[in-house]
Design a protein around this motif. Structure first.
Motif, PDB file in Angstrom:
ATOM      1  N   UNK A  76      -0.763  -7.694  -5.249  1.00  0.00           N
ATOM      2  CA  UNK A  76      -1.850  -6.714  -5.257  1.00  0.00           C
ATOM      3  C   UNK A  76      -1.325  -5.382  -4.733  1.00  0.00           C
ATOM      4  N   UNK A  77      -1.932  -4.289  -5.205  1.00  0.00           N
ATOM      5  CA  UNK A  77      -1.510  -2.963  -4.760  1.00  0.00           C
ATOM      6  C   UNK A  77      -2.712  -2.153  -4.286  1.00  0.00           C
ATOM      7  N   UNK A  78      -2.469  -1.289  -3.324  1.00  0.00           N
ATOM      8  CA  UNK A  78      -3.567  -0.516  -2.771  1.00  0.00           C
ATOM      9  C   UNK A  78      -3.075   0.767  -2.116  1.00  0.00           C
ATOM     10  N   UNK A  79      -4.001   1.436  -1.455  1.00  0.00           N
ATOM     11  CA  UNK A  79      -3.704   2.719  -0.821  1.00  0.00           C
ATOM     12  C   UNK A  79      -4.158   2.679   0.634  1.00  0.00           C
ATOM     13  N   UNK A  80      -3.823   3.736   1.350  1.00  0.00           N
ATOM     14  CA  UNK A  80      -4.195   3.808   2.763  1.00  0.00           C
ATOM     15  C   UNK A  80      -4.482   5.256   3.124  1.00  0.00           C
ATOM     16  N   UNK A  81      -5.400   5.438   4.040  1.00  0.00           N
ATOM     17  CA  UNK A  81      -5.754   6.768   4.576  1.00  0.00           C
ATOM     18  C   UNK A  81      -6.306   7.718   3.519  1.00  0.00           C
ATOM     19  N   UNK A 130      -8.316   0.026   0.203  1.00  0.00           N
ATOM     20  CA  UNK A 130      -8.000   1.293   0.851  1.00  0.00           C
ATOM     21  C   UNK A 130      -8.056   1.017   2.348  1.00  0.00           C
ATOM     22  N   UNK A 131      -6.914   1.150   3.023  1.00  0.00           N
ATOM     23  CA  UNK A 131      -6.870   0.868   4.464  1.00  0.00           C
ATOM     24  C   UNK A 131      -7.039   2.177   5.241  1.00  0.00           C
ATOM     25  N   UNK A 132      -8.101   2.248   6.039  1.00  0.00           N
ATOM     26  CA  UNK A 132      -8.436   3.484   6.742  1.00  0.00           C
ATOM     27  C   UNK A 132      -8.871   3.185   8.178  1.00  0.00           C
ATOM     28  N   UNK A 133      -8.920   4.231   8.980  1.00  0.00           N
ATOM     29  CA  UNK A 133      -9.479   4.091  10.322  1.00  0.00           C
ATOM     30  C   UNK A 133     -10.965   3.741  10.179  1.00  0.00           C
ATOM     31  N   UNK A 134     -11.371   2.652  10.804  1.00  0.00           N
ATOM     32  CA  UNK A 134     -12.770   2.244  10.717  1.00  0.00           C
ATOM     33  C   UNK A 134     -13.132   1.414  11.948  1.00  0.00           C
ATOM     34  N   UNK A 146       0.832  -1.206   0.000  1.00  0.00           N
ATOM     35  CA  UNK A 146       0.000   0.000   0.000  1.00  0.00           C
ATOM     36  C   UNK A 146       0.866   1.256   0.000  1.00  0.00           C
ATOM     37  N   UNK A 147       0.353   2.320  -0.602  1.00  0.00           N
ATOM     38  CA  UNK A 147       0.919   3.643  -0.370  1.00  0.00           C
ATOM     39  C   UNK A 147       0.383   4.083   0.984  1.00  0.00           C
TER      40      UNK A 147
END
Length: 287
Positions: free
Chosen positions: A132-137, A157-161, A106-107
């Motif tokens: 696999x590629x992804x993003x965060x926040x 997309x990895x976020x606060x949840x 992830x970025x």
């Protein structure tokens, strides 16, 4: 929901991962990851800025579980988003983890030279070094700023949840492209108010579970990948033990109504990227 989800690139990801944020690289990360793998986790989530990739890799190597069975995530730090630095950073992560490929990269933060960094991730994916590629926040605003210009859609997309911050607007935006959300801080980072919420406590009594298990099962049934973190063996085990009961539609609806629509971290706040860069130097201890 099942114990795994399928990403929009066709790869499969375990629905519960083990996070190692803030676990020091003094043997503690190694011990925690070994414990987690022994307890049944097959998804480990680290990052360059956690400074513990080497211990994660060592624990995986010593676990006795085949590489193909363990899903490994790391995250590129925004200090290295310029293309050449990103390439070097990704090679460094592979070396520290002791792996031929990483399942998901992830970025970590959506600031600075995001497009250059994303191109590096795409190139590593094309070369088979990343699956696999992804993003965060990324908030809806940040997603709309960057992602429409990407050649490849992020898988996650990895976020606060957590139940008090359910990211409903973001989830609606991502659903059309089958982008999955990963929850960091799925238990509200140990928020005592959340863990003692009367509704959650009553459901815990009904199902013979603890509050954390109710929260994680709720998120799992919502289609969210959860990344709980603990160094306590009993908590490591219990956070994975959420697949032997199912919350009813009515219970899910009541839990959805706990949403306050606001978390502790606001990626849209001015100056966040600058603050992160000035406070976290991942090369300070480079040999």
């Amino acid at each position: 929901m099942t114990e795994t989800f399928t990403l929009n690139d066709g790869n499969t990801i375990p629905g519960v991962g083990f996070g190692v944020f803030l676990i020091p690289a003094d043997g503690s990360t190694y011990a925690a990851v070994k414990e987690a793998i022994a307890a049944g986790y097959r998804h480990i989530d680290t990052a360059q800025v956690y400074l513990n990739e080497k211990e994660v890799g060592q624990a995986i190597a010593d676990s006795g579980i085949s590489r193909e069975e363990i899903f490994v995530t790391t995250k590129l730090w925004l200090q290295d988003y310029a293309y050449d630095l990103a390439v070097k950073g990704l090679e460094t992560s592979l070396a520290k983890l002791g792996l031929d490929y990483i399942d998901l990269v992830l970025l970590h933060q959506p600031y600075g030279e995001v497009h250059d960094a994303w191109r590096a991730l795409e190139d590593f994916k094309a070369a088979g070094k990343i699956k696999s590629i992804g993003v965060s926040n990324m908030t809806p605003k940040l997603w709309q700023k960057f992602v429409p210009n990407f050649m490849t859609l992020p898988a996650v997309n990895q976020v606060e949840l957590h139940p008090y911050s359910q990211q409903k607007e973001l989830r609606q935006l991502l659903a059309k492209d089958n982008v999955l959300l990963e929850a960091w801080g799925p238990l509200g980072q140990g928020d005592a108010k959340l863990l003692s919420d009367p509704l959650i406590v009553s459901l815990a009594k009904k199902y013979g579970k603890d509050a954390g298990q109710i929260i994680l099962r709720f998120e799992n049934q919502e289609g969210i990948i959860v990344l709980p973190k603990s160094t306590k063996p009993e908590r490591i085990k219990s956070n994975l033990d959420i697949f032997d009961f199912t919350l009813t539609d009515e219970e899910m609806e009541v839990l959805q109504n706990l949403d306050k629509g606001q978390g502790k971290h606001d990626p849209d706040a001015p100056g966040v990227g600058e603050w992160l860069l000035s406070n976290y130097d991942i090369h300070a201890f480079d040999e």
